[in-house]
Design a protein around this motif. Structure first.
Motif, mmCIF file in Angstrom:
data_model
loop_
_atom_site.group_PDB
_atom_site.id
_atom_site.type_symbol
_atom_site.label_atom_id
_atom_site.label_comp_id
_atom_site.label_asym_id
_atom_site.label_seq_id
_atom_site.Cartn_x
_atom_site.Cartn_y
_atom_site.Cartn_z
ATOM 1 N N ILE A 85 35.360 44.235 57.231
ATOM 2 C CA ILE A 85 36.066 43.510 56.184
ATOM 3 C C ILE A 85 36.039 44.407 54.952
ATOM 4 C CG2 ILE A 85 35.984 41.503 54.658
ATOM 5 C CD1 ILE A 85 34.816 39.929 56.988
ATOM 6 N N GLU B 210 41.603 46.206 49.856
ATOM 7 C CA GLU B 210 42.652 47.234 49.784
ATOM 8 C C GLU B 210 43.255 47.139 48.387
ATOM 9 O OE1 GLU B 210 45.531 46.610 52.872
ATOM 10 O OE2 GLU B 210 44.079 46.793 54.497
ATOM 11 N N LEU C 182 44.403 43.395 48.102
ATOM 12 C CA LEU C 182 44.428 42.745 49.402
ATOM 13 C C LEU C 182 43.015 42.714 49.957
ATOM 14 C CD1 LEU C 182 47.509 44.652 50.938
ATOM 15 C CD2 LEU C 182 47.526 42.374 49.901
ATOM 16 N N VAL C 183 42.811 41.858 50.942
ATOM 17 C CA VAL C 183 41.547 41.877 51.672
ATOM 18 C C VAL C 183 41.899 41.900 53.153
ATOM 19 C CG1 VAL C 183 41.337 39.354 51.514
ATOM 20 C CG2 VAL C 183 39.301 40.748 51.999
ATOM 21 N N ALA C 184 41.159 42.696 53.917
ATOM 22 C CA ALA C 184 41.553 42.969 55.293
ATOM 23 C C ALA C 184 40.411 42.782 56.274
ATOM 24 C CB ALA C 184 42.087 44.395 55.421
ATOM 25 N N PRO D 198 46.696 38.719 50.703
ATOM 26 C CA PRO D 198 46.450 38.809 49.263
ATOM 27 C C PRO D 198 45.043 38.362 48.888
ATOM 28 C CG PRO D 198 47.985 37.024 49.787
ATOM 29 C CD PRO D 198 47.783 37.796 51.036
ATOM 30 N N ALA D 199 44.465 39.057 47.934
ATOM 31 C CA ALA D 199 43.156 38.700 47.400
ATOM 32 C C ALA D 199 43.292 38.552 45.895
ATOM 33 C CB ALA D 199 42.145 39.789 47.734
ATOM 34 N N PRO D 200 42.392 37.806 45.284
ATOM 35 C CA PRO D 200 42.417 37.732 43.821
ATOM 36 C C PRO D 200 42.109 39.114 43.251
ATOM 37 C CG PRO D 200 40.446 36.687 44.704
ATOM 38 C CD PRO D 200 41.301 37.037 45.873
ATOM 39 N N SER E 183 36.778 39.245 41.093
ATOM 40 C CA SER E 183 35.931 38.561 42.057
ATOM 41 C C SER E 183 35.867 37.038 41.918
ATOM 42 C CB SER E 183 34.512 39.119 42.008
ATOM 43 O OG SER E 183 34.064 39.250 40.690
ATOM 44 N N PRO E 184 36.159 36.441 40.743
ATOM 45 C CA PRO E 184 36.049 34.972 40.660
ATOM 46 C C PRO E 184 36.916 34.289 41.702
ATOM 47 C CG PRO E 184 36.475 35.897 38.488
ATOM 48 C CD PRO E 184 36.559 37.020 39.463
ATOM 49 N N ARG E 185 36.400 33.216 42.275
ATOM 50 C CA ARG E 185 37.094 32.538 43.345
ATOM 51 C C ARG E 185 38.026 31.462 42.777
ATOM 52 N NH1 ARG E 185 33.008 30.273 47.468
ATOM 53 N NH2 ARG E 185 32.905 32.516 47.875
ATOM 54 N N PRO E 186 39.258 31.420 43.263
ATOM 55 C CA PRO E 186 40.190 30.383 42.797
ATOM 56 C C PRO E 186 39.655 28.987 43.129
ATOM 57 C CG PRO E 186 41.297 32.020 44.164
ATOM 58 C CD PRO E 186 39.841 32.305 44.248
ATOM 59 N N LEU F 292 42.633 26.154 47.623
ATOM 60 C CA LEU F 292 43.122 27.024 48.691
ATOM 61 C C LEU F 292 43.648 26.215 49.811
ATOM 62 C CD1 LEU F 292 40.841 25.955 50.076
ATOM 63 C CD2 LEU F 292 41.132 27.979 51.405
#
Lengths: 129, 129
Positions: B85, B88, B95-97, B117-119, B122-125, B128
């Motif tokens: 993991i 990108e 992005l996160v892969a 897509p990633a934020p 680092s803060p989490r939305p 989701l």
């Protein structure tokens, strides 16, 4: 190596998600493999407890997502590791997911799940990345 | 089972992508495991040749993506299956892969790649799914 057993585990996963069944997810998550999850638009979450906490947050937040899994494809990476690629149809969005399963004491357990946005229909967008 | 060998294969993958090196991707793709790819916003593509064709389309379309891989984490699902993991980082997006690798004749080969897509940070939305 039975594809139907993997598909059954994949269905159990989505059943637990749709029902907001944290106990079911706890039961399904691998206890031996490294666990991770990448929810759409989220960063990656690593660790068994941390993964369960993301689901708890989802269930307690907007509630269990109303989704329907479709178009499942199973690929085996050995006798005891498989991945499922499937669609996740929500009320207002389409996602596509990768689910990683490991055979653990005779039962297929989830190690990792990533879901991300998919086009609503099958035509491929012109650009990406 | 060596984590650094898997990370090396993961770096080879991104090097080939960034350089638009289809031969390198062909070399890296598994010849024994089922191959698949999920590019961000695309439906899933199944099959070795079909996967290579998606990369060819990308290279010939917008050109090789300018991206930098970061934050790699390796998880083993057995002695010869691993997933990476990683992030990108593109010029205008994060992005996160998930990258799935199998050990094939002594070399780690790519079976599946999903990026979404990633934020940006680092803060989490809050919501989701």
């Amino acid at each position: 190596v039975s594809e139907s057993d993997v598909l059954s585990a994949n269905r159990s996963f989505y059943r637990a998600v749709v029902e907001g069944d944290l106990t079911g997810l706890d039961e399904l998550l691998s206890r031996k493999a490294p666990c991770a999850v990448i929810h759409p638009g989220w960063p990656a979450t690593h660790g068994r407890e941390e993964v369960l906490e993301t689901w708890l947050g989802i269930f307690e937040g907007g509630g269990p997502p109303k989704l329907r899994c479709d178009d499942e494809r199973v690929g085996f990476l050995g006798p005891d590791v498989a991945f499922v690629i499937c669609g996740e149809q929500l009320e207002d969005a389409s996602l596509v997911a990768t689910n990683l399963f490991v055979l653990e004491d005779g039962a297929w357990k989830l190690a990792h799940h990533q879901a991300g946005p998919a086009p609503p229909a099958s035509p491929r967008p012109a650009s990406l990345h």
